[in-house]
Scaffold this active site. Structure first.
Site, PDB file in Angstrom:
ATOM      1  N   SER A  35      11.523 -14.628 -13.113  1.00 17.60           N
ATOM      2  CA  SER A  35      10.751 -13.372 -13.369  1.00 17.60           C
ATOM      3  C   SER A  35      10.142 -12.670 -12.329  1.00 17.60           C
ATOM      4  O   SER A  35      11.005 -12.266 -11.257  1.00 17.60           O
ATOM      5  CB  SER A  35      10.167 -13.636 -14.675  1.00 17.60           C
ATOM      6  OG  SER A  35       9.666 -12.328 -15.392  1.00 17.60           O
ATOM      7  N   ASP A  66      10.482  -5.606 -13.819  1.00 23.60           N
ATOM      8  CA  ASP A  66      10.260  -6.698 -12.953  1.00 23.60           C
ATOM      9  C   ASP A  66      11.676  -7.074 -12.749  1.00 23.60           C
ATOM     10  O   ASP A  66      12.749  -6.465 -12.928  1.00 23.60           O
ATOM     11  CB  ASP A  66       9.306  -7.728 -13.709  1.00 23.60           C
ATOM     12  CG  ASP A  66      10.100  -8.276 -15.069  1.00 23.60           C
ATOM     13  OD1 ASP A  66      11.082  -7.938 -15.338  1.00 23.60           O
ATOM     14  OD2 ASP A  66       9.681  -9.652 -15.312  1.00 23.60           O
ATOM     15  N   ASP A  69      13.805  -9.543 -13.248  1.00 22.42           N
ATOM     16  CA  ASP A  69      14.975  -9.745 -14.203  1.00 22.42           C
ATOM     17  C   ASP A  69      14.952  -8.792 -15.435  1.00 22.42           C
ATOM     18  O   ASP A  69      15.676  -8.854 -16.435  1.00 22.42           O
ATOM     19  CB  ASP A  69      14.764 -11.065 -14.758  1.00 22.42           C
ATOM     20  CG  ASP A  69      13.580 -11.458 -15.682  1.00 22.42           C
ATOM     21  OD1 ASP A  69      12.349 -10.780 -15.313  1.00 22.42           O
ATOM     22  OD2 ASP A  69      13.826 -12.267 -16.584  1.00 22.42           O
ATOM     23  N   ASP A  83      12.999  -8.018 -17.840  1.00 18.12           N
ATOM     24  CA  ASP A  83      12.583  -8.193 -19.331  1.00 18.12           C
ATOM     25  C   ASP A  83      11.279  -7.764 -19.606  1.00 18.12           C
ATOM     26  O   ASP A  83      10.996  -6.987 -20.744  1.00 18.12           O
ATOM     27  CB  ASP A  83      12.650  -9.545 -19.700  1.00 18.12           C
ATOM     28  CG  ASP A  83      11.752 -10.319 -18.796  1.00 18.12           C
ATOM     29  OD1 ASP A  83      11.290 -10.032 -17.714  1.00 18.12           O
ATOM     30  OD2 ASP A  83      11.690 -11.543 -19.187  1.00 18.12           O
TER      31      ASP A  83
END
Length: 554
Positions: free
Chosen positions: A148, A295, A297, A299
């Site tokens: 992440s 961010d 990734d 999500d």
């Protein structure tokens, strides 16, 4: 009997002998050749703990690092869990971090070697695409290889079950037991091929579902600057905006391409100081309506609005502000059905969402921190947590989704723009209607994890009686459970005083970073002078921080 240096060296040699990765094997051979006892002790002092966040840690050789040997064991434990519970298939996704593809491919090889079917996403893609694909394909589990917004030296392994939600107890403990039961690495069957690499149809289906969160025929005239923070969001967000009919976002050039070294930021997290500087620089030149960030990734979603009073000319909305705005937009659109639908937020998020829900006749639930809990709320229509995570389409993605959140806030801003209004105007209206809910955070990043335990123990032994002149009227140890929630390592203080309608502090260790986090909220009457209410609330929040830091020994 206490382990000796000879024991440590022997353990490291045994690990190196079965390490399937030439890079980490060479790394370990070098440490052994130099007999770097300090570094070897750190790498072999334990194993990365598999829990409800899966695995996350620094890349490197040894059981206390993220590497192919650790991932193969984790995949084998997950495969054993699936077989024991009648599972037959898993979907695997990965981002653009160092080793992400290797870890994803190894997971697919383990699944096929265990007699299960494995689907591999076609390339580095956002986490919400993986969460969506699990349910679309009817798989029994999903794995997302990502850390992440952690720094570049980290990677992680996030596990989902067949409902498309992240694992919760007891599944995490059962998978951990399966991992612990894995024997020598050579005994884990690894298929050379046999997994299915998915095509573009799964991504097309995700995009179709994503744009369906918007109202047909709604306003679309909006200019945006966008940064994927060196991650995998740009291609997918740009495609979603195009399908929805929004003008193309202007990407921050220096951060547009995936780069696992995240060269322009200290931490690739929009919340971290300095992370948005290049986006604001781009915005000062382009003068857009909004700045949007994901961010790495994709999500999480962050939004900034023009603010002449801010040093950069732009102000990042707090996660709680964006959470309230998205809820207000869904209510205004009639997209939340009174008496049936439910809003939810974590206990560290603002209480404003509960008041918006009550006024709309919509149900509301508090949950523990994390979307593994939020996504499981019965009847969920919308959920969020203050760390920039928003679930606006739980029927499609039962997790936070930075792409659909960006679409929805863009729709709201475009509609307001057409009316000559702004997101700031709506925040003021919410403050008048429900009281000014102001939030802030005090966090401390530590090199020694024992300091977090020490701070929590100190607060448990000596809870503060007053913070910023407000009385602490209740002190709850969340390890004992509270309000019907499962036990968790945290403390909650409720405050009272003449200056506030209510106030609250929650203290907890971070589940993904070496941090202790303190979440603050004060609610003050807004009346008709919202700026004055904001100033009063900001002063109170600023005064709570040093008192709380002193009580925790931070």
């Amino acid at each position: 009997m206490e382990a000796t240096v000879e024991d440590l060296l022997a353990e490291a040699q045994a690990w190196a002998a079965e390490d399937p990765d030439p890079e980490t094997r060479a790394e370990l051979d070098d440490l052994l050749a130099r007999q770097d006892v300090e570094e070897l002790t750190d790498r072999f002092s334990g194993t990365l703990e598999f829990g409800t966040a899966g695995l996350r840690g620094a890349l490197g050789a040894g059981p206390n690092r993220m590497n192919r040997a650790v991932v193969i064991r984790a995949a084998a434990g997950l495969a054993a869990y699936l077989r024991e519970n009648g599972g037959t298939a898993a979907v695997i996704g990965y981002d653009a971090r160092h080793k992400s593809y290797d870890f994803a491919r190894d997971t697919a090889a383990v699944m096929v070697g265990a007699g299960l079917r494995a689907y591999l996403l076609p390339r580095p893609l956002p986490t919400p695409v993986l969460a969506y694909a699990i349910r679309r394909l009817g798989a029994d589990a999903g794995v997302m290889v990502t850390a992440s917004h952690n720094p570049p030296q980290d990677n992680g392994y996030k596990v989902y079950l067949g409902d498309g939600s992240q694992i919760v107890p007891p599944a995490d403990a059962e998978i951990a037991a399966g991992i612990a039961a894995v024997g020598p690495l050579a005994t884990v069957p690894l298929a050379a091929d046999g997994w299915d690499v998915l095509g573009e149809d799964v991504l097309d289906a995700y995009l179709d579902r994503a744009v369906a969160v918007l109202a047909e025929g709604g306003a679309r005239e909006l200019s945006t600057v966008y940064t994927p923070m060196h991650g995998v969001g740009l291609e997918i967000l740009a495609a979603a905006f195009a399908r929805a009919g929004f003008p193309p976002p202007l990407a921050v050039a220096e951060q547009a391409a995936p780069d696992p070294d995240f060269p322009t930021v200290a931490f690739p997290n929009p919340e971290e100081p300095g992370a948005m500087d290049l986006a604001f620089k781009t915005a000062r030149d382009a003068n857009p309506d909004l700045v949007i960030a994901n961010d790495p990734d994709a999500d999480r979603c962050a939004v900034a609005v023009p603010d002449p009073a801010a040093d950069a000319g732009w102000r990042m909305l707090r996660g709680d502000e964006l959470g309230a705005l998205l809820a207000a937009h869904l209510v205004r659109r009639g997209a939340a059905e009174p008496g049936r639908d439910v809003f939810a937020a974590s206990i560290v998020s603002s209480s404003l969402l509960s008041r918006i829900a009550a006024a709309a006749g919509v149900g509301y639930e508090d949950t523990l921190t994390g979307f593994k809990w939020i996504a499981r709320v019965p009847g969920l229509r919308y959920g969020y947590e203050e760390a920039l995570g928003y679930c606006v389409d739980p029927a499609g993605v039962r997790d936070k989704d930075g792409i659909t959140a960006a679409l929805l806030i863009a729709e709201m801003a475009a509609e307001l723009r057409a009316e000559g209004r702004t997101l700031g105007n709506v925040l003021d209206e919410l403050a008048v209607a429900h009281g000014l809910h102001a939030t802030d955070q005090l966090s401390a990043r530590v090199a020694d994890l024992s300091l977090i335990g020490d701070a929590m123990a100190r607060l448990r032994a000596h809870p503060p009686a007053r913070l910023a002149g407000l009385d602490v009227v209740s002190a709850e140890d969340l390890q004992q459970g509270a309000d019907g929630l499962p036990p968790t390592d945290g403390l909650r203080y409720r405050l009272a005083g003449e200056a506030v309608t209510s106030a609250r502090v929650v203290v907890r260790p971070s589940g993904t970073e070496p941090k202790i986090k303190c979440y603050l909220e004060v609610v003050v009457p807004a009346g008709t002078d919202v700026p004055a209410a904001r100033a009063r609330a900001a002063a109170l929040l600023a005064a709570i921080k040093p008192d709380l830091a002193a009580a925790a020994g931070l």
